[in-house]
Scaffold this motif. Structure first.
Motif, mmCIF file in Angstrom:
data_model
loop_
_atom_site.group_PDB
_atom_site.id
_atom_site.type_symbol
_atom_site.label_atom_id
_atom_site.label_comp_id
_atom_site.label_asym_id
_atom_site.label_seq_id
_atom_site.Cartn_x
_atom_site.Cartn_y
_atom_site.Cartn_z
ATOM 1 N N ILE A 116 2.362 -8.708 -3.542
ATOM 2 C CA ILE A 116 1.657 -7.611 -2.882
ATOM 3 C C ILE A 116 2.644 -6.929 -1.936
ATOM 4 C CG2 ILE A 116 -0.257 -6.933 -1.397
ATOM 5 C CD1 ILE A 116 -1.591 -9.607 -2.143
ATOM 6 N N ALA A 117 2.823 -5.638 -2.102
ATOM 7 C CA ALA A 117 3.647 -4.852 -1.186
ATOM 8 C C ALA A 117 2.800 -3.709 -0.659
ATOM 9 C CB ALA A 117 4.879 -4.309 -1.891
ATOM 10 N N GLN A 118 3.037 -3.350 0.591
ATOM 11 C CA GLN A 118 2.308 -2.220 1.159
ATOM 12 C C GLN A 118 3.250 -1.367 1.995
ATOM 13 O OE1 GLN A 118 -0.973 -2.331 4.404
ATOM 14 N NE2 GLN A 118 -2.113 -2.301 2.472
ATOM 15 N N ALA A 119 3.292 -0.080 1.677
ATOM 16 C CA ALA A 119 4.031 0.899 2.477
ATOM 17 C C ALA A 119 3.032 1.596 3.394
ATOM 18 C CB ALA A 119 4.707 1.910 1.565
ATOM 19 N N ASP A 120 3.462 1.917 4.631
ATOM 20 C CA ASP A 120 2.454 2.313 5.615
ATOM 21 C C ASP A 120 2.775 3.534 6.463
ATOM 22 O OD1 ASP A 120 4.459 1.279 7.229
ATOM 23 O OD2 ASP A 120 3.085 0.216 8.561
ATOM 24 N N ASP A 121 3.838 4.268 6.186
ATOM 25 C CA ASP A 121 4.122 5.400 7.070
ATOM 26 C C ASP A 121 4.014 6.714 6.306
ATOM 27 O OD1 ASP A 121 6.450 5.505 5.549
ATOM 28 O OD2 ASP A 121 7.649 4.471 7.061
ATOM 29 N N GLY A 122 4.572 7.782 6.858
ATOM 30 C CA GLY A 122 4.428 9.098 6.249
ATOM 31 C C GLY A 122 5.018 9.215 4.864
ATOM 32 N N SER A 123 5.980 8.377 4.546
ATOM 33 C CA SER A 123 6.596 8.403 3.217
ATOM 34 C C SER A 123 6.064 7.285 2.330
ATOM 35 C CB SER A 123 8.119 8.288 3.345
ATOM 36 O OG SER A 123 8.475 7.072 4.004
ATOM 37 N N ALA A 124 4.866 6.791 2.652
ATOM 38 C CA ALA A 124 4.323 5.624 1.955
ATOM 39 C C ALA A 124 4.208 5.841 0.458
ATOM 40 C CB ALA A 124 2.962 5.264 2.540
ATOM 41 N N ALA A 125 3.755 6.999 0.027
ATOM 42 C CA ALA A 125 3.552 7.225 -1.404
ATOM 43 C C ALA A 125 4.869 7.126 -2.170
ATOM 44 C CB ALA A 125 2.907 8.590 -1.633
ATOM 45 N N PRO A 144 -1.888 3.849 4.082
ATOM 46 C CA PRO A 144 -1.102 2.823 3.400
ATOM 47 C C PRO A 144 -1.287 2.890 1.885
ATOM 48 C CG PRO A 144 -2.345 1.882 5.231
ATOM 49 C CD PRO A 144 -2.854 3.256 5.033
ATOM 50 N N VAL A 145 -0.226 2.591 1.174
ATOM 51 C CA VAL A 145 -0.260 2.541 -0.286
ATOM 52 C C VAL A 145 0.164 1.147 -0.712
ATOM 53 C CG1 VAL A 145 0.550 3.574 -2.437
ATOM 54 C CG2 VAL A 145 0.334 4.993 -0.379
ATOM 55 N N THR A 146 -0.615 0.534 -1.572
ATOM 56 C CA THR A 146 -0.402 -0.861 -1.946
ATOM 57 C C THR A 146 0.069 -0.977 -3.383
ATOM 58 O OG1 THR A 146 -2.179 -1.484 -0.437
ATOM 59 C CG2 THR A 146 -1.483 -3.141 -2.028
ATOM 60 N N VAL A 147 1.043 -1.843 -3.590
ATOM 61 C CA VAL A 147 1.552 -2.146 -4.928
ATOM 62 C C VAL A 147 1.278 -3.618 -5.193
ATOM 63 C CG1 VAL A 147 3.551 -2.094 -6.472
ATOM 64 C CG2 VAL A 147 3.421 -0.497 -4.540
ATOM 65 N N ALA A 148 0.662 -3.922 -6.322
ATOM 66 C CA ALA A 148 0.419 -5.299 -6.726
ATOM 67 C C ALA A 148 1.058 -5.528 -8.084
ATOM 68 C CB ALA A 148 -1.078 -5.579 -6.796
ATOM 69 N N VAL A 178 4.480 -4.758 4.295
ATOM 70 C CA VAL A 178 4.054 -6.050 3.759
ATOM 71 C C VAL A 178 4.772 -6.300 2.441
ATOM 72 C CG1 VAL A 178 2.095 -7.356 2.807
ATOM 73 C CG2 VAL A 178 1.764 -5.904 4.830
ATOM 74 N N LEU A 179 5.280 -7.514 2.277
ATOM 75 C CA LEU A 179 5.820 -7.944 0.980
ATOM 76 C C LEU A 179 5.535 -9.438 0.867
ATOM 77 C CD1 LEU A 179 7.296 -7.310 -1.619
ATOM 78 C CD2 LEU A 179 9.471 -7.679 -0.436
ATOM 79 N N GLU A 180 4.449 -9.778 0.165
ATOM 80 C CA GLU A 180 3.942 -11.142 0.099
ATOM 81 C C GLU A 180 3.978 -11.670 -1.328
ATOM 82 O OE1 GLU A 180 2.404 -13.067 2.948
ATOM 83 O OE2 GLU A 180 3.868 -11.656 3.763
ATOM 84 N N LEU A 181 4.365 -12.916 -1.473
ATOM 85 C CA LEU A 181 4.439 -13.565 -2.772
ATOM 86 C C LEU A 181 3.513 -14.776 -2.795
ATOM 87 C CD1 LEU A 181 7.743 -14.405 -4.707
ATOM 88 C CD2 LEU A 181 5.742 -15.866 -4.798
#
Length: 466
Positions: A285-294, A219-223, A248-251
């Motif tokens: 907070i956003a999180q991508a979690d699969d093979g194309s996460a980056a 997973p790759v996380t963006v804040a 995930v996309l949380e505010l």
């Protein structure tokens, strides 16, 4: 009702308790609502036979039954009512079967959400519903409320993960609903009907749930920090418009950020982007979690920056989990400062900025701070009201009333995932309309003609028929 207690004791023995502390504990959940009185008794069911015995006695004596699991509900849907039997299913906590070939599990209702995933992880499988209370909430409760959580926008709510149920009806009969197959359209979909029924139609004693392969990749996380909540909500809308579906996309608005930071302390925030958040800033907070996460995370970072956010991109999975733990700390952080009325409205994702604007206006007009968090990926907001005392003050109910009406006016709904319970029953008919409201009451009457199951939840309690 001494004759009811005598029958319960004869049939169930030590499973029945009238200990004052045990009775008192069932008068509330995590909603901030407290019942007027303790129940008649608590029965700690250990088997389907126990549940059937309770329901047969209750049916024969017209005694109300409130089904309870871990007690983590947020709508007052599983708290004691006067003269009721509280049927506690927390001891029915066996994982009966895990089928790797069919990607399903069969569980009792008291299995804790997080414990199921701990058992599945070595097999490369997981159960997708992810309420913030997953470490303490039970699968039965997740199903009864059709629980959501942080991952709904991409992986769906609990209903999408339920294949079949075993249910004890109001008169004690055991029925099995649904299938073990991926597809199945025989007759009406009663499995879906019971998912989200809040204990008003029957007692869920077993569930067959769909599993998924654990998502490949790191997973790759963006804040990102924003100067105001509307800008952050607008940034979320750009992610949706770009056809991106992060896991995930949380505010977290400024009120939530401040309370969580104070509750957790500096050490818990060290090394995370929240460590440098300025007073008054809103956080995404956003999180991508699969093979194309980056690649997906990099695109989200670009969109956040273009919307005015101060962005941090982390490829450290541990930091990403720490951020989600910070998000999950919202409920205890608010509870540490007083009683909390935790609300739950949902609007179309494009209406998020307008809903946040409405919440700010209502709070200012009513003189009430409303710290709000949102599952921004699916438009589900949790505005919160903190107060003192056992009763929700009238000025807070007035602010909540305005907020519910604002959500419905924007094309939304009173509840995205917590359920109606007792907290929102006064607004149910207004959202549904008279005809649909009466149809729903007719469904309740078909399954529970004497009105003994969770009276007062969803609908105002009425005298049993007959």
């Amino acid at each position: 009702m001494p004759h009811v207690l005598a029958q319960l004791n004869d049939a169930l023995g030590a499973a029945v308790t009238v200990d004052p502390a045990a009775l008192e504990a069932t008068r509330e959940d995590r909603s901030g609502w407290r019942s007027d009185s303790p129940p008649l008794a608590v029965v700690h069911a250990g088997s389907v036979d126990d549940v059937q015995a309770v329901m047969r006695i209750a049916h024969a004596t017209a005694t109300p039954v409130v089904v309870r699991g871990a007690g983590t509900g947020l709508a007052g849907g599983a708290i004691a009512s006067p003269g009721a039997i509280v049927l506690d299913l927390s001891r029915m906590d066996r994982i009966i079967e895990i089928s790797e070939a069919d990607e399903l599990a069969v569980v009792e209702p008291g299995v804790i959400n997080g414990d199921l995933n701990d058992a599945l992880a070595p097999l490369g499988l997981w159960f997708a519903p992810d309420p913030a209370s997953r470490a303490i909430s039970s699968i039965g409760g997740n199903i009864a409320t059709n629980a959501g959580g942080l991952l709904c926008a991409k992986y769906g709510v609990t209903r999408e993960a339920v294949l079949g149920l075993a249910v004890v009806l109001a008169d004690g009969r055991l029925v099995r609903l649904g299938h073990r197959t991926v597809k199945g359209v025989t007759g009406y979909d009663l499995t879906a009907l019971f998912t989200g029924s809040e204990g008003t139609l029957g007692v869920i004693v077993e569930a067959t749930v769909r599993l998924r392969p654990i998502t490949a990749g790191t997973p790759v996380t963006v804040a990102a920090a924003f100067t105001d909540v509307e800008a952050a909500a607008a940034a979320c809308a750009t992610v949706t418009a770009a056809r991106i579906r992060p896991a995930v996309l949380e505010l977290m608005d400024a009120g939530v950020v401040a309370r969580v930071a104070a509750y957790l302390g500096d050490d818990a925030l060290a090394g995370t982007p929240l460590e440098t958040t300025a007073p008054g800033e809103t956080f995404l907070i956003a999180q991508a979690d699969d093979g194309s996460a980056a690649a997906e995370a990099a695109r989200i970072a670009e969109l956040f920056a273009a919307a005015g956010g101060r962005v941090t991109l982390s490829r450290d999975a541990e930091t990403g989990e720490r951020l989600l733990d910070i998000r999950r700390a919202m409920h205890p952080a608010l509870a540490a400062s007083g009683q909390v009325l935790i609300e739950d409205v949902a609007v179309p994702r494009s209406a998020l900025p307008a809903m946040f604007r409405a919440i700010e206006e209502i709070g200012a007009r009513r003189g009430v701070e409303i710290p709000t968090i949102a599952h921004a990926g699916d438009g589900n907001l949790h505005p919160n009201f903190v107060f003192t005392g056992d009763e929700v003050p009238e000025h807070i109910w007035a602010a909540a009333d305005e907020m519910f009406r604002a959500a419905v006016a924007l094309g939304g709904t009173l509840t995205g995932e917590h359920g109606v319970g007792v907290l929102k029953r006064r607004w149910l008919a207004e959202e549904l309309g008279d005809d649909v409201f009466e149809l729903q009451r007719a469904v309740k009457a078909a399954f529970d003609p004497t009105g003994i199951l969770n009276p007062g939840v969803m609908f105002e309690a009425s005298a049993p028929a007959g």
